[in-house]
Design a protein around this motif. Structure first.
Motif, short mmCIF file in Angstrom:
data_model
loop_
_atom_site.label_atom_id
_atom_site.label_comp_id
_atom_site.label_asym_id
_atom_site.label_seq_id
_atom_site.Cartn_x
_atom_site.Cartn_y
_atom_site.Cartn_z
N ILE A 138 -3.73 11.75 -7.61
CA ILE A 138 -5.13 11.99 -7.25
C ILE A 138 -5.31 13.41 -6.75
O ILE A 138 -6.29 14.08 -7.07
N ILE A 163 2.34 1.80 -3.57
CA ILE A 163 1.33 2.31 -4.51
C ILE A 163 0.94 3.74 -4.13
O ILE A 163 0.78 4.60 -4.99
N LEU A 209 0.83 -1.21 0.00
CA LEU A 209 0.00 0.00 0.00
C LEU A 209 0.86 1.26 0.00
O LEU A 209 0.55 2.24 -0.67
N LEU A 232 0.40 7.14 -6.24
CA LEU A 232 -0.99 7.41 -6.54
C LEU A 232 -1.49 8.72 -5.92
O LEU A 232 -2.21 9.48 -6.56
#
Lengths: 105, 320
Positions: B190, B182, B179, B186
């Motif tokens: 976002i 990523i 997690l 990410l």
């Protein structure tokens, strides 16, 4: 001629993607254990999405649109395994009868 | 060299010193027992009073409540049915009901300066409605805070060690490598996408609510990947309160100015700009930013309150 080829490539890829999604949906409905259902759902999320985006990119025809569409694939291929990882982790930690589902080892 | 009497006069020595030390200690054990008995008696009295009150209420007021509730429901149903009877029929051409929508479509661009007609509607023609929606979010956050906030007043006495251990083991355990890896890639994407949606509200689909929701989701992903410690460094309860207050009051005052000038036929000095540019649409862009900040703060506040019962706070500890 060129348009004809492009149309058929698009159609074949789109149908392949839909078949993948159909496999995912049928698997989600028929399996009754979380790991198996996760496996079935992953087919649609990875292969089906990739094929459908490929077909749309072929039909769109411009490099820029194709690049934007493939960002979607990158996003989904990064995030879908992470959620699967957490689902399986929680299943592993919380299910005391985990090995009953594994069949013969 | 003074003698003892003179030193006593000057206050250097205290004759009672040894004597007052020798007074026996207060009998703490007995006092404690008496105090406890008094406390128990008071508790019993108060519980008895409450029980009597509840019984009286059950007997007398319940019927009143029932009657009032039935009357209210019947009144509301009657009002709604009357209004429905007054509505125009569906599918029949109705000039009175469609003039407003036609005006939005035909004159929306020149009157609001926004290409996105929906943005022009919700933040210019019907900005009062959006103001109410933002305040609804704010009120919802306050209600959740009242219900779920954990601080020294409402946590159980004698369980401080339990809370501390729980916060250390549970809330600091977000150390998942997948997690994290990523999340590093990410979360910035976002966040940038959320800001893009927020700032382009007048030109493309999007705006305050959707952009704020994306930014709040990015903050939630960041928190679940890296733990509350890192977010607590910048997102405290004070910051959340200030941001929400400033955004809502800015919205109220800016829109109040526009409504005042518009209602009185005065000229308002807010330039519309060229349609399509980032800085266009008059007040729509700043209002979008205000609404987006409120939505992002509310989303993250909900997440934080439901997960650990507080916003911000000292890192690694539940008790603020």
């Amino acid at each position: 001629m060129m348009e004809w080829i492009r149309f058929w490539i698009t159609a074949v890829l789109l149908v392949c993607g839909l078949v993948s999604f159909a496999a995912g949906v049928i698997g989600n409905c028929r399996f009754n254990y979380v790991m198996n259902r996760m496996h079935a759902g992953g087919v649609g999320d990875t292969q089906g999405l990739f094929l459908i985006v490929l077909s749309i990119a072929v039909s769109a025809g411009s490099i820029m649109d194709a690049a934007k569409l493939f960002l979607l694939v990158v996003f989904m291929w990064n995030t879908s395994p992470v959620s699967s990882h957490f689902l399986s982790q929680i299943e592993y930690y919380t299910n005391p009868k985990l090995f009953d589902h594994m069949g013969r080892l | 060299m003074k003698n003892a009497f003179q030193r006593w006069l000057d206050g250097d020595i205290d004759l009672m010193e040894g004597i007052s030390d020798a007074i026996p200690e207060h009998d703490h054990a007995r006092e404690d027992i008496k105090e406890r008995d008094r406390k128990i008696a008071r508790e019993i009295d108060s519980r008895r009073e409450t029980a009597i009150l509840i019984a009286r209420e059950r007997k007398g007021l319940k019927r009143t409540y029932d009657v009032i509730a039935v009357i209210c429901c019947v009144l509301v149903i009657l009002v709604f049915m009357y209004i429905i009877a007054q509505l125009p029929l569906y599918g029949v051409e109705n000039v009175r009901a469609t003039t407003v929508a036609q005006r939005y479509i035909e004159h929306g661009l020149e009157e609001t300066g926004a290409i996105n007609i929906v943005s022009g509607m919700i933040l210019d023609y019907r900005a009062f409605d959006t103001l109410g929606e933002s305040h609804v979010l704010f009120t919802a956050l306050i209600c959740v805070m009242i219900l779920l906030r954990v601080d020294s007043k409402n946590q159980r006495q004698g369980f401080e060690d339990y809370y501390a251990t729980m916060s250390e083991t549970y809330f600091a355990s977000e150390k998942d490598t997948i997690l994290k890896t990523i999340g590093i890639f990410l979360v910035p994407c976002i966040f940038i996408y959320g800001i893009y949606v927020l700032l382009n509200g007048q030109n493309s689909p999007g705006g305050g609510f959707s952009g704020g929701a994306i930014m709040g989701a990015a903050m939630i992903i960041f928190t679940s990947a890296f733990g509350f410690d890192r977010v607590d460094r910048f997102f405290t309860l004070k910051l959340q309160t200030y941001v929400t207050f400033v955004a809502l009051s800015f919205y109220s005052f800016a829109k109040g100015y526009v409504f005042f000038t518009g209602a009185n036929g005065l000229e308002n000095h807010i330039p519309k700009g060229t349609p399509g540019a980032i800085l266009s649409g008059g007040l729509i862009l700043p209002l979008d930013v205000a609404v987006g900040l409120v939505v992002a703060c509310t989303m993250f506040g909900f997440y934080s309150l439901f997960r650990r019962g507080q916003i911000g706070g000292t890192p690694g500890r539940l008790i603020s």
